[in-house]
Design a protein around this motif. Structure first.
Motif, PDB file in Angstrom:
ATOM      1  N   ALA A  57       0.725  -1.086   0.075  1.00  0.00           N
ATOM      2  CA  ALA A  57       0.140   0.307   0.001  1.00  0.00           C
ATOM      3  C   ALA A  57       0.992   1.399  -0.023  1.00  0.00           C
ATOM      4  O   ALA A  57       2.074   1.214   0.563  1.00  0.00           O
ATOM      5  CB  ALA A  57      -0.702  -0.183   1.170  1.00  0.00           C
ATOM      6  N   PRO A  58       1.005   1.879  -1.376  1.00  0.00           N
ATOM      7  CA  PRO A  58       1.565   3.804  -0.747  1.00  0.00           C
ATOM      8  C   PRO A  58       1.681   4.417   0.316  1.00  0.00           C
ATOM      9  O   PRO A  58       0.455   4.715   0.535  1.00  0.00           O
ATOM     10  CB  PRO A  58       1.077   4.220  -1.910  1.00  0.00           C
ATOM     11  N   LYS A  59       2.855   4.860   1.022  1.00  0.00           N
ATOM     12  CA  LYS A  59       2.013   5.673   2.296  1.00  0.00           C
ATOM     13  C   LYS A  59       1.678   7.010   2.147  1.00  0.00           C
ATOM     14  O   LYS A  59       1.040   7.654   2.924  1.00  0.00           O
ATOM     15  CB  LYS A  59       4.157   5.103   2.677  1.00  0.00           C
ATOM     16  N   ARG A  60       1.961   7.508   0.984  1.00  0.00           N
ATOM     17  CA  ARG A  60       1.944   8.327   1.009  1.00  0.00           C
ATOM     18  C   ARG A  60      -0.007   9.220   0.856  1.00  0.00           C
ATOM     19  O   ARG A  60      -0.350   9.658   0.878  1.00  0.00           O
ATOM     20  CB  ARG A  60       2.121   9.398  -1.076  1.00  0.00           C
ATOM     21  N   LEU A  61      -0.579   7.425   0.044  1.00  0.00           N
ATOM     22  CA  LEU A  61      -2.206   8.142   0.739  1.00  0.00           C
ATOM     23  C   LEU A  61      -2.528   8.409   1.746  1.00  0.00           C
ATOM     24  O   LEU A  61      -3.615   8.904   1.482  1.00  0.00           O
ATOM     25  CB  LEU A  61      -2.967   6.008  -0.192  1.00  0.00           C
ATOM     26  N   ALA A  62      -2.212   7.116   3.013  1.00  0.00           N
ATOM     27  CA  ALA A  62      -2.581   7.819   4.480  1.00  0.00           C
ATOM     28  C   ALA A  62      -2.564   9.326   4.670  1.00  0.00           C
ATOM     29  O   ALA A  62      -2.930   9.928   5.761  1.00  0.00           O
ATOM     30  CB  ALA A  62      -2.037   6.781   4.934  1.00  0.00           C
ATOM     31  N   ALA A  63      -1.202   9.781   3.983  1.00  0.00           N
ATOM     32  CA  ALA A  63      -1.235  11.192   4.867  1.00  0.00           C
ATOM     33  C   ALA A  63      -1.432  12.843   3.827  1.00  0.00           C
ATOM     34  O   ALA A  63      -1.265  13.461   4.485  1.00  0.00           O
ATOM     35  CB  ALA A  63       0.578  11.288   4.226  1.00  0.00           C
ATOM     36  N   VAL A  64      -1.988  12.704   2.579  1.00  0.00           N
ATOM     37  CA  VAL A  64      -2.824  13.450   1.971  1.00  0.00           C
ATOM     38  C   VAL A  64      -4.341  13.211   2.285  1.00  0.00           C
ATOM     39  O   VAL A  64      -4.906  12.488   2.812  1.00  0.00           O
ATOM     40  CB  VAL A  64      -2.381  13.346   0.550  1.00  0.00           C
ATOM     41  N   GLN A  65      -4.838  15.024   2.278  1.00  0.00           N
ATOM     42  CA  GLN A  65      -5.960  14.647   2.154  1.00  0.00           C
ATOM     43  C   GLN A  65      -7.205  13.887   1.555  1.00  0.00           C
ATOM     44  O   GLN A  65      -7.059  13.262   0.370  1.00  0.00           O
ATOM     45  CB  GLN A  65      -6.715  15.931   2.149  1.00  0.00           C
ATOM     46  N   ARG A  66      -8.237  13.122   2.203  1.00  0.00           N
ATOM     47  CA  ARG A  66      -9.138  11.501   0.652  1.00  0.00           C
ATOM     48  C   ARG A  66      -9.804  12.447   0.117  1.00  0.00           C
ATOM     49  O   ARG A  66      -9.627  11.519  -1.098  1.00  0.00           O
ATOM     50  CB  ARG A  66      -9.645  11.394   2.252  1.00  0.00           C
ATOM     51  N   GLU A  67     -10.782  13.072   0.377  1.00  0.00           N
ATOM     52  CA  GLU A  67     -11.436  14.173  -1.296  1.00  0.00           C
ATOM     53  C   GLU A  67     -11.055  14.073  -2.485  1.00  0.00           C
ATOM     54  O   GLU A  67     -11.019  13.415  -3.379  1.00  0.00           O
ATOM     55  CB  GLU A  67     -11.255  15.623  -0.712  1.00  0.00           C
ATOM     56  N   PRO A  68      -9.006  14.495  -2.493  1.00  0.00           N
ATOM     57  CA  PRO A  68      -9.281  14.502  -3.890  1.00  0.00           C
ATOM     58  C   PRO A  68      -8.767  13.610  -4.281  1.00  0.00           C
ATOM     59  O   PRO A  68      -8.883  12.627  -5.554  1.00  0.00           O
ATOM     60  CB  PRO A  68      -7.754  15.405  -3.618  1.00  0.00           C
ATOM     61  N   LEU A  69      -8.283  12.262  -3.592  1.00  0.00           N
ATOM     62  CA  LEU A  69      -8.424  10.804  -3.458  1.00  0.00           C
ATOM     63  C   LEU A  69      -9.950  10.222  -4.456  1.00  0.00           C
ATOM     64  O   LEU A  69      -9.346   9.411  -4.647  1.00  0.00           O
ATOM     65  CB  LEU A  69      -7.790   9.992  -3.060  1.00  0.00           C
ATOM     66  N   LEU A  70     -10.640  10.955  -3.865  1.00  0.00           N
ATOM     67  CA  LEU A  70     -12.217   9.963  -4.301  1.00  0.00           C
ATOM     68  C   LEU A  70     -12.463  10.225  -6.078  1.00  0.00           C
ATOM     69  O   LEU A  70     -13.654  10.383  -6.163  1.00  0.00           O
ATOM     70  CB  LEU A  70     -12.955  10.237  -3.976  1.00  0.00           C
ATOM     71  N   ALA A  71     -11.766  11.180  -6.461  1.00  0.00           N
ATOM     72  CA  ALA A  71     -12.456  12.536  -7.929  1.00  0.00           C
ATOM     73  C   ALA A  71     -12.723  11.342  -8.763  1.00  0.00           C
ATOM     74  O   ALA A  71     -13.039  11.066  -9.507  1.00  0.00           O
ATOM     75  CB  ALA A  71     -10.816  12.842  -8.603  1.00  0.00           C
ATOM     76  N   SER A  72     -11.828   9.867  -9.057  1.00  0.00           N
ATOM     77  CA  SER A  72     -12.229   8.747  -9.666  1.00  0.00           C
ATOM     78  C   SER A  72     -13.470   7.554  -9.754  1.00  0.00           C
ATOM     79  O   SER A  72     -14.127   7.103 -10.408  1.00  0.00           O
ATOM     80  CB  SER A  72     -10.798   7.831 -10.022  1.00  0.00           C
ATOM     81  N   GLY A  73     -14.177   8.090  -8.321  1.00  0.00           N
ATOM     82  CA  GLY A  73     -15.154   7.110  -8.245  1.00  0.00           C
ATOM     83  C   GLY A  73     -14.853   5.994  -6.927  1.00  0.00           C
ATOM     84  O   GLY A  73     -15.660   6.180  -6.575  1.00  0.00           O
ATOM     85  N   PHE A  74     -13.486   5.598  -7.255  1.00  0.00           N
ATOM     86  CA  PHE A  74     -12.561   4.331  -6.270  1.00  0.00           C
ATOM     87  C   PHE A  74     -12.239   5.062  -4.695  1.00  0.00           C
ATOM     88  O   PHE A  74     -11.569   5.901  -5.572  1.00  0.00           O
ATOM     89  CB  PHE A  74     -12.412   3.783  -7.141  1.00  0.00           C
ATOM     90  N   ALA A  75     -12.751   4.634  -4.114  1.00  0.00           N
ATOM     91  CA  ALA A  75     -11.772   4.663  -2.814  1.00  0.00           C
ATOM     92  C   ALA A  75     -10.230   4.112  -3.352  1.00  0.00           C
ATOM     93  O   ALA A  75     -10.537   3.298  -3.890  1.00  0.00           O
ATOM     94  CB  ALA A  75     -12.664   4.456  -2.151  1.00  0.00           C
ATOM     95  N   PRO A  76      -9.398   4.390  -2.498  1.00  0.00           N
ATOM     96  CA  PRO A  76      -8.126   4.432  -3.075  1.00  0.00           C
ATOM     97  C   PRO A  76      -7.173   3.281  -2.325  1.00  0.00           C
ATOM     98  O   PRO A  76      -6.858   2.024  -2.918  1.00  0.00           O
ATOM     99  CB  PRO A  76      -6.920   5.632  -1.728  1.00  0.00           C
TER     100      PRO A  76
END
Length: 285
Positions: A46-65
């Motif tokens: 699991a990429p460690k940076r995903l847990a460090a950034v704000q969650r909302e921008p990661l949801l732009a694809s419609g899929f949770a990271p």
């Protein structure tokens, strides 16, 4: 869907070499080359940076990271399971994936062949925020009754798209084509009367600019598809001209049938634009 920091995915491709693409939600994670007949265990971190950034921008694809997506290509796959080392593993919930499911049926152009996973269908789905079931069949898409019945019996989609004709022109007479494509449309409309169904005429190809028997067949097949939509006059059956999607002939590869990378990108943009206009009339999607 898992919050495991390390997971192992066991897969085997029995017949041919092939690539496996892994995504975390909409984010590309890794690409793996598998050899025919050799079982592989893919260890994914699991990429460690995903847990460090704000969650909302990661949801732009419609899929949770946290939704791991393993995408295969044009081959048979034997699935050996997933190991998450004691962490929970479950299917994604509704809010963790796009709500609307898109069923796409067509030839190798739709399937994408060597353009996986960046085919025009997958890219258009990303533009539209849809989750696509790509049922393109390379070298096939012959509208067999069994396939028509199977697609119509599925209840896991809300939008359908049909790219028909290019693989049928060497094998079907005009009447056979009219009957096979008409049966497919009738089955889909009968079983899903309120769902939007898009029908695409044959994309421009070498026969478009080379006068031959195939050129006449393309024109006649396209006219049959237009007649299907006109005669049925169904409010949820929508025609898209292939030349409106593939509007740059240089977007093809040198075989002058299959799009190259640029072609897939341009087709995705054009198709999404046409579909978006129609889907705006379906507020529940």
């Amino acid at each position: 869907m898992t919050d495991a920091q390390t997971l192992r995915v066991a897969v085997r491709i029995p017949e041919t070499d092939g690539d496996v693409f892994v995504f975390c939600g909409g984010l590309f994670h890794s690409q793996h080359r598998l050899q025919a007949g050799i079982a592989r265990t893919l260890q994914l971190e699991a990429p460690k940076r995903l847990a460090a950034v704000q969650r909302e921008p990661l949801l732009a694809s419609g899929f949770a990271p946290e939704v791991w997506r393993v995408i295969f290509g044009r081959y048979t796959v034997e699935w050996g399971g997933v190991q998450t080392f004691g962490r929970p593993l479950r299917p994604p919930q509704t809010h963790e994936q796009p709500r609307t499911k898109w069923l796409a049926y067509g030839s190798s152009i739709t399937h994408g062949m060597y353009n996986q996973p960046m085919t025009y269908i997958q890219q258009a789905a990303r533009h539209l925020g849809l989750d696509v079931y790509n049922c393109g069949l390379s070298g096939s898409c012959l509208c067999e009754r069994e396939v028509a019945d199977f697609l119509a019996a599925r209840n896991d989609w809300q939008v359908a798209l049909l790219e028909l004709g290019v693989n049928m022109r060497d094998r079907f007479t005009l009447e056979q084509f009219r009957e096979a494509t008409g049966y497919l449309l009738d089955q889909l409309v009968r079983k899903h009367p309120a769902k939007p169904i898009f029908l695409i005429t044959i994309y421009p190809n070498f026969a478009t600019y080379y006068e031959s028997d195939i050129t006449d067949k393309d024109r006649q097949f396209n006219e049959i598809l237009r007649e299907h939509v006109s005669r049925r006059n169904h409010p949820h059956l929508h025609l898209i001209e292939g030349e409106q999607v593939l509007d740059d002939f240089s977007g093809l590869s040198v075989d002058l049938v299959h799009p190259g990378e640029y072609g897939h990108m341009r087709m995705a943009h054009n198709l999404a634009s046409h579909m978006r206009t129609v889907l705006a009339g379906y507020p529940d999607l």
